[in-house]
Motif scaffolding. Sequence first.
Motif, short mmCIF file in Angstrom:
data_model
loop_
_atom_site.label_atom_id
_atom_site.label_comp_id
_atom_site.label_asym_id
_atom_site.label_seq_id
_atom_site.Cartn_x
_atom_site.Cartn_y
_atom_site.Cartn_z
N PHE A 262 0.06 2.65 -1.10
CA PHE A 262 0.55 3.03 0.22
C PHE A 262 1.48 4.25 0.15
CE2 PHE A 262 -1.11 -1.10 1.40
CZ PHE A 262 -1.70 -0.80 2.62
N GLU A 263 2.22 4.38 -0.93
CA GLU A 263 3.00 5.61 -1.11
C GLU A 263 2.06 6.82 -1.18
OE1 GLU A 263 7.12 4.39 -3.36
OE2 GLU A 263 5.33 4.67 -4.61
N ASP A 264 0.94 6.66 -1.85
CA ASP A 264 -0.03 7.76 -1.95
C ASP A 264 -0.69 8.05 -0.62
OD1 ASP A 264 0.55 8.00 -4.63
OD2 ASP A 264 -1.23 6.93 -5.33
N LEU A 265 -0.66 7.09 0.29
CA LEU A 265 -1.19 7.29 1.66
C LEU A 265 -0.12 7.84 2.61
CD1 LEU A 265 -3.28 4.01 1.89
CD2 LEU A 265 -4.24 6.33 2.07
N GLY A 266 1.05 8.17 2.07
CA GLY A 266 2.09 8.81 2.87
C GLY A 266 3.11 7.88 3.47
N VAL A 267 3.14 6.60 3.03
CA VAL A 267 4.11 5.64 3.56
C VAL A 267 5.39 5.72 2.73
CG1 VAL A 267 4.55 3.20 4.03
CG2 VAL A 267 2.24 4.13 4.34
N LEU A 268 6.53 5.86 3.43
CA LEU A 268 7.82 5.92 2.74
C LEU A 268 8.31 4.51 2.46
CD1 LEU A 268 10.27 7.51 1.71
CD2 LEU A 268 11.22 7.41 4.03
N ILE A 269 8.50 4.20 1.18
CA ILE A 269 8.97 2.88 0.76
C ILE A 269 10.22 3.08 -0.10
CG2 ILE A 269 8.42 0.73 -0.45
CD1 ILE A 269 5.46 1.32 0.08
N THR A 270 11.34 2.51 0.35
CA THR A 270 12.61 2.64 -0.36
C THR A 270 12.88 1.35 -1.13
OG1 THR A 270 13.46 4.09 1.37
CG2 THR A 270 15.07 3.12 -0.14
N LYS A 271 13.13 1.49 -2.42
CA LYS A 271 13.39 0.34 -3.29
C LYS A 271 14.89 0.25 -3.54
CE LYS A 271 9.19 1.84 -5.60
NZ LYS A 271 9.31 3.16 -4.98
N PHE B 20 1.34 -5.06 5.73
CA PHE B 20 1.73 -5.18 7.14
C PHE B 20 2.90 -4.26 7.47
CE2 PHE B 20 -0.77 -9.09 6.99
CZ PHE B 20 -1.41 -9.03 8.22
N GLY B 21 3.81 -4.10 6.53
CA GLY B 21 4.91 -3.17 6.77
C GLY B 21 4.43 -1.76 6.99
N ALA B 22 3.39 -1.35 6.24
CA ALA B 22 2.83 -0.01 6.40
C ALA B 22 2.09 0.13 7.72
CB ALA B 22 1.91 0.31 5.24
N LEU B 23 1.41 -0.93 8.14
CA LEU B 23 0.59 -0.88 9.36
C LEU B 23 1.40 -1.04 10.64
CD1 LEU B 23 -2.41 -3.07 8.16
CD2 LEU B 23 -2.44 -0.61 8.56
N ALA B 24 2.63 -1.55 10.52
CA ALA B 24 3.47 -1.78 11.71
C ALA B 24 4.25 -0.52 12.06
CB ALA B 24 4.42 -2.94 11.43
N LYS B 25 4.71 -0.47 13.29
CA LYS B 25 5.59 0.60 13.73
C LYS B 25 7.03 0.16 13.53
CE LYS B 25 2.53 3.62 15.13
NZ LYS B 25 2.33 3.96 16.56
N GLY B 26 7.84 1.01 12.89
CA GLY B 26 9.23 0.69 12.64
C GLY B 26 9.49 0.42 11.16
N THR B 27 10.70 -0.07 10.87
CA THR B 27 11.12 -0.30 9.49
C THR B 27 11.06 -1.78 9.15
OG1 THR B 27 12.61 1.61 9.59
CG2 THR B 27 12.97 0.02 7.81
N THR B 28 10.22 -2.14 8.22
CA THR B 28 10.11 -3.52 7.74
C THR B 28 10.97 -3.68 6.49
OG1 THR B 28 7.91 -3.97 8.64
CG2 THR B 28 8.54 -5.18 6.65
N THR B 29 11.74 -4.76 6.46
CA THR B 29 12.56 -5.11 5.30
C THR B 29 11.92 -6.29 4.57
OG1 THR B 29 14.59 -4.37 6.40
CG2 THR B 29 14.84 -5.86 4.53
N VAL B 30 11.75 -6.14 3.27
CA VAL B 30 11.15 -7.20 2.46
C VAL B 30 12.16 -7.62 1.40
CG1 VAL B 30 9.23 -7.87 0.98
CG2 VAL B 30 8.85 -6.22 2.82
N ARG B 31 12.49 -8.91 1.39
CA ARG B 31 13.39 -9.46 0.38
C ARG B 31 12.61 -10.34 -0.59
NH1 ARG B 31 16.08 -9.15 5.17
NH2 ARG B 31 18.11 -8.07 5.12
#
Length: 431
Positions: free
Chosen positions: A54-63, A28-39
């Motif tokens: 999702f990273e391979d699909l071009g989604v930026l995910i910061t750990k 859902f974070g990838a499909l939504a517009k904006g920055t999703t925070t997951v704790r």
Amino acid sequence: MKLIQTRQVHGTIRVPADKSISHRSIMFGALAKGTTTVRNFLYAEDCLSTLKAFEDLGVLITKHPDGMLEIEGVGLDGFKQPIHPLDMGNSGTTTRLMMGILAKQPFDITLIGDASLSKRPMGRVMNPLNQMHASITGVNESEFAPLTIHKNDTLYPMEYTMPVASAQVKSAILFAALQADGTTLVHEKEASRNHTEEMIRQFGGQIEVNERTISITGPQELVAQDVTVPGDISSAAFFLVAGAIAKNSELTLENVGINPTRTGILDVLTQMGANLAITNVDTQNQAADLIIGSSELEATTIEGEIIPRLIDELPVIALLATQAKGVTVIKDAQELKVKETNRIDATAMELQKLGADITATEDGLIIKGPTALHGGQVDSHKDHRIGMMLQVAALLTDDVIELTDPEAVAISYPHFFDDFKRIATNPEQTL
């Protein structure tokens, strides 16, 4: 590996984050517009397969070091064509839900997985999605991975009655319906876990649920959210059973998710007379602390609408039943045959090796108890839930139990054996 030997368990455990919600938080974070925070994301192999895809699909995910994730959503049409096949690893959840998510893309995408995943049938997801005008094929025109999701610019709505309860199949259809032009109706015979429906609402989507009919009109846009993942009740189930079957024992499990579509294990423990208490209920996050103690257990029949609410817990419930007085019957659990392994046969086979009186049927198990167990050589079948169940079984014997392929446990619970050792009273075997 020699399993930990102990006859008692005591202490407090905080189980890993919920696997189903961790998967979906990335999706859902990838499909939504904006920055999703997951704790409290679950850093286990299955969920990391979703993250990497999702990273391979071009989604930026910061750990972040504290376990928090930040996901820069791209919307329903913002994926980039991957340069190589997307590797699903061992994760059936990732595979089946991604089929719905990627059913409308302007390029071909191939999904691959490990040897176990490649044996799992995907036709029950492919068929309804292809009815919506997706074009998904398996290797050599089969229903098995590698799967190719062919480029497609249109998805049509449909009315679909689920032949069996499956949250994964339902979720794949709902993800596709978010992108379809019109209203899709999904009818369930038995309610399955509803994390996808709840997270569609959480991310600003519109979805209606009337008894067992789900209605969703597409196309829709989703909006980024903050998500806190509760503890996974499926992981907690192993400690709940451990606390119930071990003599002179008590365990507290903190911050466990108690979504009503997932709490069948609590209902079964109650039916069987377990010494169970639910405290510190957090209504907003659907979580609570669970306290379980040594119990005198009575056999029961587990069937019908409760099955989807405990499908992943049935192997360890079968172990629980070996210590209950009478004959426990599990029915309507055909879904277990298409999990990481055929869990009906694998559960019966491995518990029989330890002396259990258990018989596999076409749709479940028959278990007679109480039965003393003994040692032996057992196999996880590369299935995390079978592996964890067998460690709990070691509570019931002073004999050595050796487990083949214990690494499978890391799929959902990387630190399971460490946690089990920590609650063991005077463990006789170290890892």
